[in-house]
Scaffold this active site. Structure first.
Site, PDB file in Angstrom:
ATOM      1  N   ASP A  19       0.826  -1.211   0.000  1.00 35.64           N
ATOM      2  CA  ASP A  19       0.000   0.000   0.000  1.00 35.64           C
ATOM      3  C   ASP A  19       0.862   1.264   0.000  1.00 35.64           C
ATOM      4  OD1 ASP A  19      -2.374   1.401  -0.014  1.00 35.64           O
ATOM      5  OD2 ASP A  19      -2.650   1.292   2.162  1.00 35.64           O
ATOM      6  N   ASN A  67     -11.090  -2.368  -5.258  1.00 39.23           N
ATOM      7  CA  ASN A  67     -10.341  -1.367  -6.018  1.00 39.23           C
ATOM      8  C   ASN A  67     -11.021  -0.944  -7.326  1.00 39.23           C
ATOM      9  OD1 ASN A  67      -7.116  -2.643  -4.909  1.00 39.23           O
ATOM     10  ND2 ASN A  67      -8.241  -0.876  -4.140  1.00 39.23           N
TER      11      ASN A  67
END
Ligand code: IPE
Ligand code: IPE
Ligand code: MG
Length: 241
Positions: A19, A67
């Site tokens: 991330d 996502n």
């Protein structure tokens, strides 16, 4: 599969939530995709660090079922990046004896990408070095739901008796059925959440939440996290012996 390690106390399976690509790009005044490209370039170094660290399985979170909520530009950019990445790295994986697998739901993915994923799995089938698993359109809840559906189909077809369903049964239907559970889960970028990653499999994993943004993550940091894991005492619900 069991979670105990036989790697001199080190983690046999490390999973990473990669991330911070967007923030890394933003800090440089660049578009988010610039960060994703930089992030993709970090992967090889970490894969290469596995054999010397005693890590047999590396699982990386590349794209979640959530996502898709991002802009069309970012999603399309990421899908293009995955296609190019697999094309470019495939031979390298073979050379490095890395066995590649994908987990996640392929149904929503682009046909060309699916073909490349299949090719990478096929080409590296004989490799018996590091097991690299790439989670693409992966969500832990989605995976458990898909597994349950297939399990229910087997029950309906008379192949499975509901009386025999226990906690050894469901994992056989998960995308990760051939993998051991992760021992260590690392998340970069300072967020202390798991964002739907390996929910079932990480029941007894150790977690490391570190501030480094993924494009800045190095093999030195990886090795250090792997080494510090060795000092932890995992009790699996029992007491110290
Ligand atoms: C992780 O980086 C990569 C993907 C989720 C595809 P992010 O894109 O989430 O980066 P941040 O969290 O916005 O910085
Ligand atoms: C998790 O990161 C997914 C990947 C790294 C692929 P996100 O950036 O999507 O997670 P949230 O939105 O911070 O929970
Ligand atoms: Mg993020």
């Amino acid at each position: 599969m069991g979670s105990e390690t036989d790697n001199n106390g080190g983690p046999r399976h490390v999973a990473i939530i990669m991330d911070g690509n967007g923030r890394w790009a933003q800090a440089r005044g660049r578009p988010r995709l610039f960060g994703h490209h930089a992030g993709a370039r970090r992967v090889r170094e970490i894969v290469e660090a596995c054999p010397v660290s005693g890590v047999d399985y590396l699982t990386i979170f590349a794209f979640s079922t959530e996502n898709w909520k991002r802009t069309q530009t970012e999603v399309a950019g990421l899908m293009g990046l995955f296609r190019r990445y697999i094309t470019k790295e495939m031979q390298e994986f073979v050379r490095e004896n890395v066995r590649v697998r994908f987990i996640g739901d392929r149904v929503r993915l682009d046909r060309k990408l699916i073909v490349l994923m299949d090719e990478a799995e096929e080409l590296t089938k004989h490799c018996d070095g590091t097991n690299l698993t790439i989670a693409l359109n992966y969500g832990g809840r989605d995976e458990v739901a898909r597994a349950t559906k297939r399990l229910a189909e087997d029950v309906a077809a008379g192949k499975l008796d509901p009386k025999d369903v226990d906690e050894e049964t469901l994992p056989k239907y998960l995308d990760t059925c051939v993998l051991p559970d992760p021992d260590l889960v690392i998340r970069t970028s300072g967020e202390a959440r798991i964002s739907n990653f390996l929910l079932w499999q990480s029941a007894y994993a150790e977690y490391e939440f570190i501030d480094t943004l993924w494009p800045d993550f190095t093999s030195a940091e990886f090795k250090q996290l792997v080494a510090s894991y060795g000092g932890r005492e995992r009790r699996f619900g029992g007491v110290k012996s």
